[in-house]
Structure formats: C-alpha cells, structure tokens
Design a protein around this motif. Sequence first.
Motif, PDB file in Angstrom:
ATOM      1  N   GLU A 296      -6.126   2.057   6.581  1.00 60.83           N
ATOM      2  CA  GLU A 296      -5.809   1.339   4.784  1.00 60.83           C
ATOM      3  C   GLU A 296      -3.883   0.280   5.171  1.00 60.83           C
ATOM      4  N   VAL A 297      -3.003   1.058   6.371  1.00 55.64           N
ATOM      5  CA  VAL A 297      -1.881   0.111   6.560  1.00 55.64           C
ATOM      6  C   VAL A 297      -2.339  -0.903   7.089  1.00 55.64           C
ATOM      7  N   ARG A 298      -2.978  -1.083   8.584  1.00 61.33           N
ATOM      8  CA  ARG A 298      -3.829  -1.905   9.304  1.00 61.33           C
ATOM      9  C   ARG A 298      -4.208  -3.261   7.667  1.00 61.33           C
ATOM     10  N   ARG A 299      -5.050  -2.633   6.737  1.00 62.91           N
ATOM     11  CA  ARG A 299      -5.762  -3.642   6.047  1.00 62.91           C
ATOM     12  C   ARG A 299      -4.856  -4.465   4.837  1.00 62.91           C
TER      13      ARG A 299
ATOM     14  N   ALA B 287      -4.040   9.635  10.325  1.00 59.74           N
ATOM     15  CA  ALA B 287      -5.290   9.551   9.967  1.00 59.74           C
ATOM     16  C   ALA B 287      -5.639   9.244   8.913  1.00 59.74           C
ATOM     17  N   PRO B 288      -5.331   9.283   7.690  1.00 60.74           N
ATOM     18  CA  PRO B 288      -6.355   9.066   6.497  1.00 60.74           C
ATOM     19  C   PRO B 288      -5.770   7.650   5.769  1.00 60.74           C
TER      20      PRO B 288
ATOM     21  N   TYR C 271       0.859  -1.366   0.178  1.00 65.97           N
ATOM     22  CA  TYR C 271       0.319   0.023   0.036  1.00 65.97           C
ATOM     23  C   TYR C 271       0.914   1.389   0.284  1.00 65.97           C
ATOM     24  N   LEU C 272       2.156   1.739   0.757  1.00 67.87           N
ATOM     25  CA  LEU C 272       2.250   2.187   1.180  1.00 67.87           C
ATOM     26  C   LEU C 272       3.295   2.728  -0.173  1.00 67.87           C
ATOM     27  N   LEU C 273       3.963   1.900  -0.583  1.00 63.44           N
ATOM     28  CA  LEU C 273       4.960   1.843  -2.123  1.00 63.44           C
ATOM     29  C   LEU C 273       4.485   2.434  -3.277  1.00 63.44           C
ATOM     30  N   PRO C 274       2.988   2.231  -3.878  1.00 65.22           N
ATOM     31  CA  PRO C 274       2.704   2.934  -4.461  1.00 65.22           C
ATOM     32  C   PRO C 274       1.954   4.112  -4.150  1.00 65.22           C
ATOM     33  N   ALA C 275       1.588   3.896  -3.284  1.00 58.77           N
ATOM     34  CA  ALA C 275       1.436   5.955  -2.779  1.00 58.77           C
ATOM     35  C   ALA C 275       2.006   6.612  -2.502  1.00 58.77           C
TER      36      ALA C 275
END
Length: 254
Positions: free
Chosen positions: A224-227, A219-220, A150-154
């Motif tokens: 998403e990180v958890r999932r 917060a936003p 999630y974080l790398l594409p973001a």
Amino acid sequence: MTETLRIEDDGAVRTLVFARPEAANAFDEELYHAAARALRDAASDGGVSVVLLTGEGRAFTAGTDIKEMAEIARDHAAGRSDQEMGSGFVALVDALAGFPKPLMAAVNGAGVGLGITMLGHCDVVLIAEHARLMAPFAAMGVVPEAAGSYLLPARMGHQHAALALFTGNWVTAEEAVRCGLALRAVPAEALLDEARGIAREIAAKPLASLVATKELILAPRREEVRRAREREDAAFARLLGEAGADGRIAARLG
C-alpha cells in the motif's frame, strides 16, 4: 556524519540529528542523501537496534527546501526534467519505508511537509509540548508525499488527516497525541531524555526479535505504501508542470 546531519550513539540507540538550524532543518539534496545513507548504515549495523530522529535548534524539520522545490517546478514547467533532481528525496523515503528496525522520532519543534509525513513511517513518536506540525501541500498547489496520503489517514483517522491535508492548518502537539500521530507530548527540556529512555528499553530486547517484529508490522502495509508513493509521484509531477506552480511554491518563501 556530515555538516547537515549529526550522528550520536548511546549503546544500541543511534540518534540522527537534522542539523541545518539556520534553515529550520529543511532538507536539501545533501541532507536527503546524508540521512538516507545514515539509515542504510544503521540498518546494516548489528550494534544498532533503534534509531531516533530529531532536529537541532527550534525546528524538527521544515521539510523540502522551498527554494529547491521552486527551482524543480520551474524546470518542470520549462520541460527541463532532470532525472537526478530530487533523487535524494526518493532515497530518504526508500530508507524510511524499508527501515527494518524500530524507528522513533523526537519532534523538538515545528515539523512541516516531510516533517509531518515522515512520522507515518516512525514506530514511536514523542513531541515537545510547544511543537506544531503542518501539511502545506494543497496551499502550495501540490499533493502529499512520502506515502502521506495513505499513512496519515491510517495513523490519524480519515477526518483528522483530511482536515490537516486540505487546510494546511497547524496541528498542535495536543492534537497530534489525541489523533494518534504522536504517543505523548513532553516538556521540551525532557523530550530527548524521555525518547532515549524508551529507545534504550526497546534496544535491550534481542535484535533478531525486534527485526522480526518490525517486519510483521511492515508486511501488511508495504504494498500500500508503494502504491501510494506511485500515485503521489504522478500527481506531483502533473501539478508541478502546470503554469504558475513555481510561483505558488515560491510564495511560501514570503
């Protein structure tokens, strides 16, 4: 402080130095737990406003110790899943994902595996001009971790992240800056001084304001990180259980 993690304070800036240079600062369970504990301590220490991550020697970190990962894969394949095995990794990612203060990284050399995915949890990243990053998960027959999917594409944009994750090719410092994974590339000899200068500038601001701002940033993406971590954990466990997983991982030792 432990033998594998060095803690250096400069006013309200705390530097955590991964200190297993003989193993390219790869994370074993001891280093995972030491780094997680150091982040928790910094989070609760009113005298610390900014934490800076870096590595000792030529590497930032080679990620999870490959020998330990191959052992975990063998245990999964044999149906011997130890609930405690890998607990240090979970503790560290929990600490990174929930760190309530500004978190920086000074990437002093090669960053592999967790060495790239942890950067998605950092607020400001400087990288040495010679440093390179690699996400070798697909080549090892596994998937990204630490919410890297999630974080790398973001952070990098879909195509840059997909290329890095699918191919496992090196990402140069120049490429890391161009795609937004790092703020700037710095000559190696100036890296820590420049990173600490930025950290001191941030730390000069009121801590309450920094913490409140970091919470607004987190917060936003928190859910998403958890999932993403849940999806990655499930896929990782499934792939580790497949025949030959330990061999693919062990092949990286060569």
